[in-house]
Design a protein around this motif. Structure first.
Motif, PDB file in Angstrom:
ATOM      1  N   ALA A  43       0.833  -1.210   0.000  1.00  0.00           N
ATOM      2  CA  ALA A  43       0.000   0.000   0.000  1.00  0.00           C
ATOM      3  C   ALA A  43       0.864   1.254   0.000  1.00  0.00           C
ATOM      4  CB  ALA A  43      -0.933  -0.005   1.215  1.00  0.00           C
ATOM      5  N   SER A  46       2.422   1.765  -3.520  1.00  0.00           N
ATOM      6  CA  SER A  46       1.435   2.217  -4.507  1.00  0.00           C
ATOM      7  C   SER A  46       0.986   3.657  -4.275  1.00  0.00           C
ATOM      8  CB  SER A  46       0.222   1.282  -4.519  1.00  0.00           C
ATOM      9  OG  SER A  46      -0.507   1.403  -3.328  1.00  0.00           O
ATOM     10  N   ASN A  47       1.335   4.240  -3.125  1.00  0.00           N
ATOM     11  CA  ASN A  47       0.900   5.600  -2.811  1.00  0.00           C
ATOM     12  C   ASN A  47       2.046   6.590  -2.601  1.00  0.00           C
ATOM     13  OD1 ASN A  47      -2.047   5.510  -2.709  1.00  0.00           O
ATOM     14  ND2 ASN A  47      -1.694   3.990  -1.116  1.00  0.00           N
ATOM     15  N   HIS A  71      -8.505  -2.201  -1.581  1.00  0.00           N
ATOM     16  CA  HIS A  71      -8.697  -0.797  -1.980  1.00  0.00           C
ATOM     17  C   HIS A  71      -8.922   0.093  -0.754  1.00  0.00           C
ATOM     18  CE1 HIS A  71     -12.903  -0.991  -1.106  1.00  0.00           C
ATOM     19  NE2 HIS A  71     -13.286  -1.553  -2.214  1.00  0.00           N
ATOM     20  N   ALA A  72      -9.542  -0.425   0.296  1.00  0.00           N
ATOM     21  CA  ALA A  72      -9.748   0.366   1.512  1.00  0.00           C
ATOM     22  C   ALA A  72      -8.415   0.644   2.210  1.00  0.00           C
ATOM     23  CB  ALA A  72     -10.706  -0.349   2.461  1.00  0.00           C
ATOM     24  N   ARG A  74      -5.406   0.639   0.769  1.00  0.00           N
ATOM     25  CA  ARG A  74      -4.640   1.540  -0.108  1.00  0.00           C
ATOM     26  C   ARG A  74      -5.139   2.977   0.017  1.00  0.00           C
ATOM     27  NH1 ARG A  74      -5.411  -0.555  -5.472  1.00  0.00           N
ATOM     28  NH2 ARG A  74      -7.098   0.939  -5.559  1.00  0.00           N
ATOM     29  N   ASN A  75      -6.459   3.164   0.069  1.00  0.00           N
ATOM     30  CA  ASN A  75      -7.028   4.508   0.199  1.00  0.00           C
ATOM     31  C   ASN A  75      -6.709   5.123   1.554  1.00  0.00           C
ATOM     32  OD1 ASN A  75      -8.077   4.374  -2.368  1.00  0.00           O
ATOM     33  ND2 ASN A  75     -10.119   3.760  -1.689  1.00  0.00           N
ATOM     34  N   GLU A  76      -6.667   4.321   2.595  1.00  0.00           N
ATOM     35  CA  GLU A  76      -6.347   4.831   3.926  1.00  0.00           C
ATOM     36  C   GLU A  76      -4.902   5.333   3.976  1.00  0.00           C
ATOM     37  OE1 GLU A  76      -6.964   5.948   7.853  1.00  0.00           O
ATOM     38  OE2 GLU A  76      -8.390   5.376   6.295  1.00  0.00           O
ATOM     39  N   ARG A  78      -3.163   6.344   1.381  1.00  0.00           N
ATOM     40  CA  ARG A  78      -3.130   7.552   0.551  1.00  0.00           C
ATOM     41  C   ARG A  78      -3.649   8.753   1.334  1.00  0.00           C
ATOM     42  NH1 ARG A  78      -2.285   9.651  -4.246  1.00  0.00           N
ATOM     43  NH2 ARG A  78      -1.743   7.725  -5.253  1.00  0.00           N
ATOM     44  N   ARG A  79      -4.743   8.566   2.076  1.00  0.00           N
ATOM     45  CA  ARG A  79      -5.318   9.659   2.858  1.00  0.00           C
ATOM     46  C   ARG A  79      -4.318  10.176   3.896  1.00  0.00           C
ATOM     47  NH1 ARG A  79      -7.800  10.898   7.222  1.00  0.00           N
ATOM     48  NH2 ARG A  79      -7.820   8.868   8.202  1.00  0.00           N
TER      49      ARG A  79
END
Length: 102
Positions: A43, A46-47, A71-72, A74-76, A78-79
């Motif tokens: 993760a 990828s970010n 995806h959750a 990875r998004n966390e 990124r956030r």
């Protein structure tokens, strides 16, 4: 997850952000901790484009990383990186304690 941020010392200027992961025994046995670290590393990689600041970041994941959808997770991550980047751009004073996320 919880994260800690510090501005890099001048010695490391120009090498980009450094990111570390903690995974203590409270997260489970070695197999589970290693899986958490592998998922977190993927993760993070990828970010990395979302984090340009010259900072040191330590991510302290929760056990839920084992069962979280990809995806959750990875998004966390990124956030978290976007939030760190924004705070560095705005020259906000660094927090003395940890920052917790969902």
């Amino acid at each position: 997850m919880t994260y800690f941020v510090a501005t890099q010392p001048a010695v490391y200027a120009g090498i980009g952000p450094r990111v570390g992961i903690t995974a203590g025994k409270v997260l489970g046995k070695a197999v589970e901790r290693n899986r958490i670290k592998r998922r977190m590393r993927a993760a993070i990689v990828s970010n990395l484009d979302a984090l340009d600041a010259q900072v040191d970041v330590v991510l302290h994941p929760k056990r839920s990383v084992l069962t979280a959808e990809w995806h959750a997770l990875r998004n966390e991550v990124r956030r978290v990186f976007v939030k760190i980047e924004e705070s560095q751009r705005n020259h906000m004073p660094e927090r003395s304690g940890p920052e917790r996320t969902a």
